[in-house]
Design an enzyme around this catalytic site. Structure first.
Site, PDB file in Angstrom:
ATOM      1  N   HIS A   1       0.822  -1.208   0.000  1.00 46.97           N
ATOM      2  CA  HIS A   1       0.000   0.000   0.000  1.00 46.97           C
ATOM      3  C   HIS A   1       0.853   1.253   0.000  1.00 46.97           C
ATOM      4  CE1 HIS A   1      -4.185  -1.424   1.213  1.00 46.97           C
ATOM      5  NE2 HIS A   1      -4.206  -0.891   0.024  1.00 46.97           N
TER       6      HIS A   1
ATOM      7  N   ARG B   1     -10.914  -3.055  -9.833  1.00 46.34           N
ATOM      8  CA  ARG B   1     -10.784  -4.363  -9.171  1.00 46.34           C
ATOM      9  C   ARG B   1     -11.736  -4.371  -7.982  1.00 46.34           C
ATOM     10  NH1 ARG B   1      -5.093  -3.251 -10.572  1.00 46.34           N
ATOM     11  NH2 ARG B   1      -4.197  -5.020 -11.689  1.00 46.34           N
TER      12      ARG B   1
ATOM     13  N   ARG C   1     -14.843  -5.033 -12.814  1.00 43.16           N
ATOM     14  CA  ARG C   1     -14.490  -6.429 -13.060  1.00 43.16           C
ATOM     15  C   ARG C   1     -15.132  -7.297 -11.977  1.00 43.16           C
ATOM     16  NH1 ARG C   1      -8.352  -8.369 -12.803  1.00 43.16           N
ATOM     17  NH2 ARG C   1      -8.649  -8.027 -10.578  1.00 43.16           N
TER      18      ARG C   1
ATOM     19  N   GLU D   1      -6.339 -13.317 -20.531  1.00 47.76           N
ATOM     20  CA  GLU D   1      -5.167 -13.459 -19.657  1.00 47.76           C
ATOM     21  C   GLU D   1      -4.702 -14.901 -19.531  1.00 47.76           C
ATOM     22  OE1 GLU D   1      -6.013 -11.384 -15.979  1.00 47.76           O
ATOM     23  OE2 GLU D   1      -8.001 -12.212 -15.792  1.00 47.76           O
TER      24      GLU D   1
ATOM     25  N   ASN E   1      -0.635  -8.919 -17.022  1.00 43.76           N
ATOM     26  CA  ASN E   1       0.074  -9.457 -15.848  1.00 43.76           C
ATOM     27  C   ASN E   1      -0.077 -10.974 -15.807  1.00 43.76           C
ATOM     28  OD1 ASN E   1       0.247  -6.750 -15.324  1.00 43.76           O
ATOM     29  ND2 ASN E   1      -1.294  -6.749 -13.707  1.00 43.76           N
ATOM     30  N   ASP E   2      -1.303 -11.426 -15.921  1.00 44.32           N
ATOM     31  CA  ASP E   2      -1.526 -12.870 -15.900  1.00 44.32           C
ATOM     32  C   ASP E   2      -1.124 -13.513 -17.216  1.00 44.32           C
ATOM     33  OD1 ASP E   2      -2.414 -13.770 -13.373  1.00 44.32           O
ATOM     34  OD2 ASP E   2      -4.249 -12.599 -13.650  1.00 44.32           O
TER      35      ASP E   2
ATOM     36  N   ARG F   1       4.111 -14.752 -11.194  1.00 44.20           N
ATOM     37  CA  ARG F   1       4.341 -13.309 -11.176  1.00 44.20           C
ATOM     38  C   ARG F   1       4.762 -12.793  -9.812  1.00 44.20           C
ATOM     39  NH1 ARG F   1      -1.917 -11.141 -12.122  1.00 44.20           N
ATOM     40  NH2 ARG F   1      -1.464  -9.339 -10.851  1.00 44.20           N
TER      41      ARG F   1
ATOM     42  N   CYS G   1      -5.070  -3.701 -19.975  1.00 41.14           N
ATOM     43  CA  CYS G   1      -5.209  -3.155 -18.617  1.00 41.14           C
ATOM     44  C   CYS G   1      -4.205  -3.723 -17.629  1.00 41.14           C
ATOM     45  CB  CYS G   1      -6.629  -3.351 -18.097  1.00 41.14           C
ATOM     46  SG  CYS G   1      -7.066  -5.067 -17.864  1.00 41.14           S
TER      47      CYS G   1
HETATM   48  C1  PEP Z   1      -3.823  -8.713 -15.282  1.00 40.57           C
HETATM   49  O1  PEP Z   1      -3.731  -9.903 -14.992  1.00 40.57           O
HETATM   50  O2  PEP Z   1      -3.096  -8.142 -16.126  1.00 40.57           O
HETATM   51  C2  PEP Z   1      -4.807  -7.863 -14.595  1.00 40.57           C
HETATM   52  C3  PEP Z   1      -5.026  -6.627 -14.970  1.00 40.57           C
HETATM   53  O3  PEP Z   1      -5.460  -8.405 -13.526  1.00 40.57           O
HETATM   54  P1  PEP Z   1      -4.830  -8.581 -12.058  1.00 40.57           P
HETATM   55  O4  PEP Z   1      -3.499  -7.884 -12.049  1.00 40.57           O
HETATM   56  O5  PEP Z   1      -5.813  -8.003 -11.118  1.00 40.57           O
HETATM   57  O6  PEP Z   1      -4.715 -10.079 -11.978  1.00 40.57           O
HETATM   58 MG    MG Z   2      -5.343 -10.862 -13.876  1.00 37.94          MG
END
Ligand code: PEP
Ligand code: MG
Length: 753
Positions: free
Chosen positions: A361, A468, A504, A602, A625-626, A636, A673
């Site tokens: 945070h 989120r 989401r 993802e 990210n995923d 990750r 995103c």
């Molecule tokens: C992602 O996976 O890129 C994403 C935006 O979702 P999160 O980071 O919340 O898994």
């Molecule tokens: Mg994700």
């Protein structure tokens, strides 16, 4: 041997400084191994030598004077190979180098082990025997373990200049290393955010007057609530107060049932308030401690911070009424977001924390406030940082302690350039995010954890590209009721109307179970996550969707996005559930309308099925990210494989190309995103790919806009095509760094202009 090892480690750790630690180690090792000499050499790259730093057995006058040239002798060989070397008759080894200044007789037995930190050899620990001696395996591992212990102390001593008398290196090369938490550079003075009250030191104690104990506990909780509201208020100049979810979450936790009622119950059993508090805080924090998701694990520190605050009021101490210097760099073992909020914003120039990561945070807040932060500095000697002059480099995750004048001058120049750069980026406010040939790339914000709109005004972003929804679920002790969710979503939808807000649906499970919804799995990332849980528990999904639809009545800016989609039936079943919620609400008399629905791409299977998915929905959004984690098979959150995790990997770029092509068949817009969308180095590539929008954290927005406005789409396509032909991520990264430097935008990914 193990016992001796423990004893030595303990004594060495208690030594006041490196010199003390080194001389202890050589003496104790010599005794333990019963050898004739034990010495430590430190590697001085500038002097191109290994310098004798401590010895027991050789002449003391040689310390600091004897310098073995790099690449020569047996010590040089150990450092070169970064491996132990065990030679029973050293003089007969081809690399043997006789050194006379040390008063060396011809020692025969030789064992040297490298002292390594982060793959870098810092020195060599050596034992010698006059007679021939092959050291035993046990003795080798013994030295190895000690060398690892020494590494941390050496890194700190190098960074703080403690070693100046021994080595000749310019202090410019010395810094402590952590992780980049928030970009930027600054110079200031350390202020230690010490733990005001130590919860773990509280003993159990029985009390008779439980009533009085409960009352003082409740009063302390009330006082902390007041503090938090005050701090939230103070931050509101920086971060809009509405929907400031971090402070809301902490206040909620205090007002919520479990923490307070559990503590009260323990008091009523006869435990005094501080003891009861310690127990219930530990229980709550442990739930988060055990989670694999870094972001969630960080919540444990928020809870412990809350506990310390309550304890402080119980002990009727008052919070540190800070004397903060003009340029405060907040330093701590585990800096909390609340401690950060306590520093007046016009005095705070940086944050350094021994623990935590860029998902803490405090790092998120620092980014939102535009203050550089370095997280996870493992060797940070917090107690020695008060009032020290510090430089922090939030791009590279570096902390310089008491920097040499030349380093200071260099960073002053960089900081000045940085100010110019920020001013230039700020001058783009209100201007459209479009390429030099007039193609628009609307920029959206990711939010939901805290209000991450930062300093941005309404015209600066096109809407919320990823909200989120997990947080309100995480900070409670049960699933939030529909009405509670309606309030939350309504706040977000109202705040940004008429711009679109993409909510989401719940993306929990596997690695991030809710405290009240435990899931125990072997392979959490490949397990019960996101929509897989929604489908198994339609009641949770339906409640959430009903809340979203109700929240959007009369606003009409809601869009719903489904995470972790891996196949078409998931989409078919979930859209049916959304329709069902919609129809039922209409029947119940709510004037709801059907929102646009999108899927996140993802999971690799979704890349291959993108046409089939796009046909079924209104938009697609790539969660890089995923997607990166699943395409490259790299967790990750696992620092051991962090080097392999790179969203500029050609495989990721090629997958994105396929997604855009597939979605185009049905004319569906494609957004990105994940973190990649906010990385200026990736912006040009995403423009070249032809994605329709980018969604990112507030801190990245102006930088990304700057890149968008600096390139034409045709140039972006050329760069993309070159990048798509590259074979690894490093090559792409260097190539894009070059492309940004050529446009005068190097300052967007490194210190300076
Ligand atoms: C992602 O996976 O890129 C994403 C935006 O979702 P999160 O980071 O919340 O898994
Ligand atoms: Mg994700």
């Amino acid at each position: 041997m193990l016992e001796t090892l423990h004893r030595i480690v303990k004594e060495v750790n208690a030594a006041p400084d490196l010199e003390g630690a080194l001389s202890l180690i050589v003496t104790l090792v010599k005794q333990a191994i019963r050898c004739d000499v034990c010495s430590v050499y430190l590697t001085d790259q500038d002097a191109r030598a290994h310098v004798l730093a401590a010895t027991d057995g050789l002449r003391q006058e040689a310390v600091g004077k004897v310098a073995l040239p790099l690449g020569r002798g047996l010590v040089g060989l150990v450092a070169e190979r970064a491996e132990p070397l065990n030679v029973s008759d050293a003089p007969s080894h081809r690399r043997y180098l006789r050194v006379t200044e040390t008063g060396e007789v011809a020692y025969r037995g030789f064992l040297g082990v490298p002292i390594i930190q982060n793959r870098k050899v810092l020195g060599v620990l050596v034992v010698r025997q006059e007679a021939q001696r092959e050291f035993l395996d046990d003795e080798v591992t013994f030295l190895f373990t000690l060398a690892a212990q020494l590494a941390g102390a050496i890194v700190y001593a190098q960074a703080s200049g403690e070693l100046d008398s021994l080595t000749t290196a310019q202090r410019s090369a010395r810094y402590l290393e952590g992780r980049a938490g928030s970009s930027g550079v600054s110079i200031g003075n350390g202020v230690v955010a010490f733990r005001m009250a130590d919860l773990s030191a509280i003993p159990d104690r029985a009390v008779a007057d439980t009533q009085h104990e409960v009352e003082s506990f409740r009063a302390a909780v009330g006082a902390v609530e007041d503090d938090l509201r005050r701090l939230k208020e103070r931050l509101s100049g920086q971060i809009p107060a509405e929907d400031n979810a971090l402070f809301d979450a902490l206040i909620l936790m205090l007002g919520g049932d479990t923490l307070v009622t559990e503590t009260v119950a323990l008091i009523e059993e006869g435990q005094w308030a501080p003891g009861a508090l310690r127990e219930s805080i530990e229980k709550h924090a442990k739930v988060f401690d055990g989670m694999e998701d870094v972001y969630l694990r960080e919540r444990a520190s928020d809870i412990r911070d809350l506990g310390r605050r309550i304890l402080m009021h119980l002990q009727s101490d008052s919070p540190r009424v800070g004397v903060y210097p003009q340029h405060t760099i907040l330093v701590g073992e585990e800096v909390s977001a609340v401690q950060l909020a306590e520093v007046p914003a016009d005095r705070l120039v940086g944050v350094v924390s021994a623990t935590g990561s860029s998902s803490s945070h405090v790092a998120i807040l620092a980014r939102a406030m535009g203050v550089p932060a370095v997280m996870g500095v493992t060797n940070l000697p917090v107690s020695r940082m008060e009032d020290r002059e510090l430089i922090i480099d939030g791009y590279r995750g570096r902390v310089y302690i008491a920097p040499a004048p030349s380093v200071r001058a260099e960073y002053e120049r960089l900081a000045e350039e940085e100010r110019e750069l920020t001013a230039e980026a700020e001058s783009l406010r209100g201007l459209p995010a479009e390429s030099t040939d007039g193609i628009a790339f609307p920029l959206y914000l990711n939010t939901g954890l805290i209000n991450e709109t930062g300093h941005l005004g309404n015209d600066d972003f096109a809407g919320i590209g990823l909200y989120r929804t997990e947080l309100p679920f995480m900070v409670r002790d049960r699933f939030p009721a529909e009405s509670v969710q309606v309030m939350n979503y309504r706040r977000a939808l109202e705040a940004f109307t008429p711009r679109p807000v993409i909510l989401r649906t719940l993306d929990i499970g596997g690695d991030k179970p809710l405290p009240y919804f435990p899931i125990d799995e072997q392979n959490p990332f490949l397990g019960w996550r996101g929509v897989r849980i929604s489908l198994a528990h339609p009641e949770i999904f339906l409640t959430q969707v009903r809340a979203m639809l109700r929240a959007a009545v009369d606003l009409d800016n809601l869009q719903i996005m489904l995470p972790m989609i891996s196949g078409v039936t998931e989409v078919d079943e979930l859209t049916m559930l959304i329709k069902r919620a919609h129809d039922e609400l209409l029947e119940e008399g709510y004037a709801v309308s059907m929102p646009k629905i999108g899927v996140m791409i993802e999971v690799p299977s979704a890349v291959y099925l993108v046409e089939e998915l796009a046909r079924r929905v209104d938009f697609v959004s790539v969660g890089t990210n995923d997607l990166t984690q699943y395409l490259l098979a790299v967790d990750r959150n696992n620092s051991r494989v962090a080097d392999l995790y790179d969203d500029l990997h050609p495989a990721v770029l090629r997958a994105l190309e396929q997604v855009v092509r597939g979605a185009r068949v049905f004319n569906r817009p494609v957004g990105v995103c994940g973190e990649m969308a906010g990385n200026p180095m990736a912006t040009v590539l995403l423009m070249g790919l032809g994605v329709d929008s980018l969604s990112m954290s507030a801190g990245s927005l102006m930088k990304v806009k700057w890149v968008v406005r600096s390139f034409s789409v045709s140039r972006a396509r050329q760069l993309l095509h070159a990048a798509l032909r590259m074979e690894d991520a490093q090559q792409v990264r260097r190539f894009m760094e070059g492309a940004l430097e050529d446009m005068g935008l190097g300052g967007l990914f490194r210190p300076g202009r």
